[in-house]
Enzyme design. Structure first.
Site, PDB file in Angstrom:
ATOM      1  N   ILE A   1       5.365  -6.064   7.870  1.00 12.83           N
ATOM      2  CA  ILE A   1       5.083  -4.989   8.793  1.00 12.83           C
ATOM      3  C   ILE A   1       4.865  -3.661   8.041  1.00 12.83           C
ATOM      4  O   ILE A   1       5.206  -3.549   6.859  1.00 12.83           O
ATOM      5  CB  ILE A   1       6.282  -4.769   9.776  1.00 12.83           C
ATOM      6  CG1 ILE A   1       7.568  -4.510   8.987  1.00 12.83           C
ATOM      7  CG2 ILE A   1       6.432  -5.922  10.736  1.00 12.83           C
ATOM      8  CD1 ILE A   1       8.790  -4.141   9.818  1.00 12.83           C
TER       9      ILE A   1
ATOM     10  N   GLY B   1       7.297  -2.980  -1.684  1.00 10.73           N
ATOM     11  CA  GLY B   1       6.950  -1.569  -1.542  1.00 10.73           C
ATOM     12  C   GLY B   1       7.984  -0.642  -2.148  1.00 10.73           C
ATOM     13  O   GLY B   1       8.013  -0.398  -3.356  1.00 10.73           O
ATOM     14  N   THR B   2       8.888  -0.152  -1.302  1.00 10.96           N
ATOM     15  CA  THR B   2       9.876   0.856  -1.696  1.00 10.96           C
ATOM     16  C   THR B   2      10.667   0.473  -2.945  1.00 10.96           C
ATOM     17  O   THR B   2      11.016   1.341  -3.748  1.00 10.96           O
ATOM     18  CB  THR B   2      10.837   1.094  -0.499  1.00 10.96           C
ATOM     19  OG1 THR B   2      10.041   1.522   0.609  1.00 10.96           O
ATOM     20  CG2 THR B   2      11.870   2.163  -0.801  1.00 10.96           C
TER      21      THR B   2
ATOM     22  N   ASN C   1      -6.729  -0.771   1.099  1.00  6.73           N
ATOM     23  CA  ASN C   1      -6.114  -0.467   2.402  1.00  6.73           C
ATOM     24  C   ASN C   1      -6.884   0.695   3.018  1.00  6.73           C
ATOM     25  O   ASN C   1      -7.086   1.725   2.379  1.00  6.73           O
ATOM     26  CB  ASN C   1      -4.641  -0.111   2.158  1.00  6.73           C
ATOM     27  CG  ASN C   1      -3.901   0.272   3.422  1.00  6.73           C
ATOM     28  OD1 ASN C   1      -4.126   1.333   3.993  1.00  6.73           O
ATOM     29  ND2 ASN C   1      -2.995  -0.577   3.858  1.00  6.73           N
TER      30      ASN C   1
ATOM     31  N   SER D   1       0.812  -1.211   0.000  1.00  7.59           N
ATOM     32  CA  SER D   1       0.000   0.000   0.000  1.00  7.59           C
ATOM     33  C   SER D   1       0.854   1.273   0.000  1.00  7.59           C
ATOM     34  O   SER D   1       1.855   1.363   0.707  1.00  7.59           O
ATOM     35  CB  SER D   1      -0.906   0.008   1.231  1.00  7.59           C
ATOM     36  OG  SER D   1      -1.656   1.198   1.263  1.00  7.59           O
TER      37      SER D   1
ATOM     38  N   THR E   1       5.895   0.590   8.388  1.00  8.87           N
ATOM     39  CA  THR E   1       7.210   1.245   8.536  1.00  8.87           C
ATOM     40  C   THR E   1       7.609   1.431  10.013  1.00  8.87           C
ATOM     41  O   THR E   1       6.765   1.442  10.910  1.00  8.87           O
ATOM     42  CB  THR E   1       7.169   2.630   7.868  1.00  8.87           C
ATOM     43  OG1 THR E   1       6.048   3.348   8.393  1.00  8.87           O
ATOM     44  CG2 THR E   1       7.047   2.514   6.378  1.00  8.87           C
TER      45      THR E   1
ATOM     46  N   CYS F   1       0.080   3.028  10.944  1.00  7.00           N
ATOM     47  CA  CYS F   1       0.804   4.105  10.271  1.00  7.00           C
ATOM     48  C   CYS F   1       1.376   5.101  11.266  1.00  7.00           C
ATOM     49  O   CYS F   1       0.636   5.658  12.081  1.00  7.00           O
ATOM     50  CB  CYS F   1      -0.093   4.843   9.291  1.00  7.00           C
ATOM     51  SG  CYS F   1       0.862   6.102   8.420  1.00  7.00           S
TER      52      CYS F   1
HETATM   53  C1  FMN Z   1       5.654   6.458   0.248  1.00  2.00           C
HETATM   54  C2  FMN Z   1       5.011   5.384   1.081  1.00  2.00           C
HETATM   55  C3  FMN Z   1       3.638   5.425   1.325  1.00  2.00           C
HETATM   56  C4  FMN Z   1       3.033   4.440   2.099  1.00  2.00           C
HETATM   57  N1  FMN Z   1       1.684   4.493   2.309  1.00  2.00           N
HETATM   58  C5  FMN Z   1       1.078   3.508   3.023  1.00  2.00           C
HETATM   59  C6  FMN Z   1      -0.343   3.508   3.207  1.00  2.00           C
HETATM   60  O1  FMN Z   1      -1.059   4.384   2.692  1.00  2.00           O
HETATM   61  N2  FMN Z   1      -0.898   2.512   3.953  1.00  2.00           N
HETATM   62  C7  FMN Z   1      -0.141   1.509   4.519  1.00  2.00           C
HETATM   63  O2  FMN Z   1      -0.691   0.625   5.179  1.00  2.00           O
HETATM   64  N3  FMN Z   1       1.197   1.466   4.326  1.00  2.00           N
HETATM   65  C8  FMN Z   1       1.823   2.436   3.599  1.00  2.00           C
HETATM   66  N4  FMN Z   1       3.178   2.385   3.399  1.00  2.00           N
HETATM   67  C9  FMN Z   1       3.960   1.263   3.984  1.00  2.00           C
HETATM   68  C10 FMN Z   1       4.223   0.171   2.945  1.00  2.00           C
HETATM   69  O3  FMN Z   1       3.025  -0.385   2.453  1.00  2.00           O
HETATM   70  C11 FMN Z   1       5.103  -0.948   3.547  1.00  2.00           C
HETATM   71  O4  FMN Z   1       4.444  -1.518   4.657  1.00  2.00           O
HETATM   72  C12 FMN Z   1       6.460  -0.436   4.006  1.00  2.00           C
HETATM   73  O5  FMN Z   1       6.957   0.545   3.122  1.00  2.00           O
HETATM   74  C13 FMN Z   1       7.498  -1.553   4.152  1.00  2.00           C
HETATM   75  O6  FMN Z   1       7.716  -2.217   2.931  1.00  2.00           O
HETATM   76  P1  FMN Z   1       8.951  -1.832   1.927  1.00  2.00           P
HETATM   77  O7  FMN Z   1      10.201  -1.810   2.756  1.00  2.00           O
HETATM   78  O8  FMN Z   1       8.951  -2.909   0.881  1.00  2.00           O
HETATM   79  O9  FMN Z   1       8.617  -0.499   1.375  1.00  2.00           O
HETATM   80  C14 FMN Z   1       3.806   3.370   2.634  1.00  2.00           C
HETATM   81  C15 FMN Z   1       5.193   3.326   2.366  1.00  2.00           C
HETATM   82  C16 FMN Z   1       5.797   4.304   1.606  1.00  2.00           C
HETATM   83  C17 FMN Z   1       7.272   4.209   1.336  1.00  2.00           C
END
Ligand code: FMN
Length: 307
Positions: A195, A269-270, A103, A25, A197, A134
């Site tokens: 998880i 995600g990232t 989400n 998400s 962040t 969040c």
């Molecule tokens: C720019 C950005 C926006 C995000 N927005 C959401 C969100 O709206 N809802 C949510 O549950 N997680 C959100 N996340 C968290 C990600 O879905 C994910 O849980 C987190 O980034 C860890 O995964 P990654 O290391 O692969 O990015 C966001 C992350 C980033 C970087």
């Protein structure tokens, strides 16, 4: 080779994915932004941007900053709101093969229930991911995910409002993660995402002030992978419902680690920011590993790491 996974085995509507790779998400918009770049129909599922009852413009700028092996973000749920999502996005998703999971986040338990109720019978929506994790939303979001009681209350409210598969996304910013996971499972969640962040910050030393407009933000990317993996491992030893691993996944082998720790699926995600094809590259990497190892079913290696 069978890559399919069932993420809501106890739910009458079920959540059967053709493969275990989903987009996380907030990192893949509504999926619609990527249709010209990526063959999105090959994904296991898409999780859309965090959605709230009313549209939101998000936090003050700057909202994103790069860190060592990661990214700090404080977007603050910039989104179109649930009504526009239902009228503008869901009809597009209804024609897709790939399931889209919405989400949601809210400021009160009632609002969580209200959102879930509004999405319940909308065509084009395959499930709900409940974000109680969040770090970028004051007076809501993460607070619900910090204690087993409030996490269970949100889950129960969403469960009551919809028969859609319900996935609850937990925060790493607590030492009670196993208890919270058990409480959420007990309150009727079909699956968990582990998880969100990790809360962090960065300082601009020349200006002597925090880089992010919101002061703090959520850390994501490869820097958090060992933490995410440890949490998946810990929770997989506690609950019976499927777990979706998320945090720093860039390659197929990263995903295999999460699956061996006990995850039934993963989210990317990232990594998508640097490479829009990241999730499909992760899928190709998983396929390659299974082929090399003569493994016919992905389910054969879920939780394969000995305790
Ligand atoms: C720019 C950005 C926006 C995000 N927005 C959401 C969100 O709206 N809802 C949510 O549950 N997680 C959100 N996340 C968290 C990600 O879905 C994910 O849980 C987190 O980034 C860890 O995964 P990654 O290391 O692969 O990015 C966001 C992350 C980033 C970087």
């Amino acid at each position: 080779m069978d890559l399919s996974v069932q993420l809501a085995p106890e739910n009458s509507r079920g959540l059967l994915l053709t493969n275990p790779v989903m987009t996380a998400s907030g990192t893949f918009g509504y999926g619609t932004e990527y249709t010209n770049l990526v063959n999105i129909q090959k994904l296991g599922a898409i999780i859309c941007k965090g959605t709230t009852l009313e549209p939101r413009s998000g936090n003050p700028q700057p909202r994103i900053v790069e860190t060592a092996s990661g990214v700090l973000n404080a977007i603050g749920f910039q989104n179109i709101g649930v009504k526009a999502l239902i009228t503008e996005k869901a009809p597009i998703w209804a024609d897709w093969k790939v399931p889209v999971i919405v989400n949601i986040t809210a400021n009160t338990i009632e609002e969580f229930g209200q959102l879930a109720g509004m999405l319940d019978i909308v065509k084009g929506i395959g499930g709900i991911e409940v974000n109680i994790s969040c770090p970028n939303l004051r007076g809501g979001g993460m607070e619900f995910g910090m204690e087993p009681e409030s996490a269970a209350q949100v889950t129960a409210a969403v469960r009551k409002a919809t028969s859609l598969p319900v996935i609850v996304k937990l925060s790493p910013n607590t030492h009670r993660i196993a208890e919270i996971a058990a409480a959420v499972a007990g309150a009727g969640a079909d699956a968990l995402t582990l998880i969100n962040t990790l809360k962090g910050m960065a300082i601009d030393t020349y200006l002597r002030r925090p880089v992010l407009g919101n002061v703090t933000g959520g850390l994501s990317g490869p820097a958090i992978k060992p933490v995410a993996l440890r949490i998946v491992w810990e929770v997989a030893g506690t609950v019976q419902i499927p777990i979706i691993g998320c945090g720093g996944i860039v390659t197929g082998m990263d995903a295999i680690e999460f699956i061996m720790a006990g995850a039934s699926a993963v989210q990317v995600g990232t990594a998508t920011f640097a490479n829009p094809h990241a999730s499909l590259d992760v899928l190709a990497g998983i396929e390659q590993f299974l082929q090399q190892q003569n493994i016919d079913h992905i389910t054969d290696i879920i939780g394969a790491t000995k305790r």
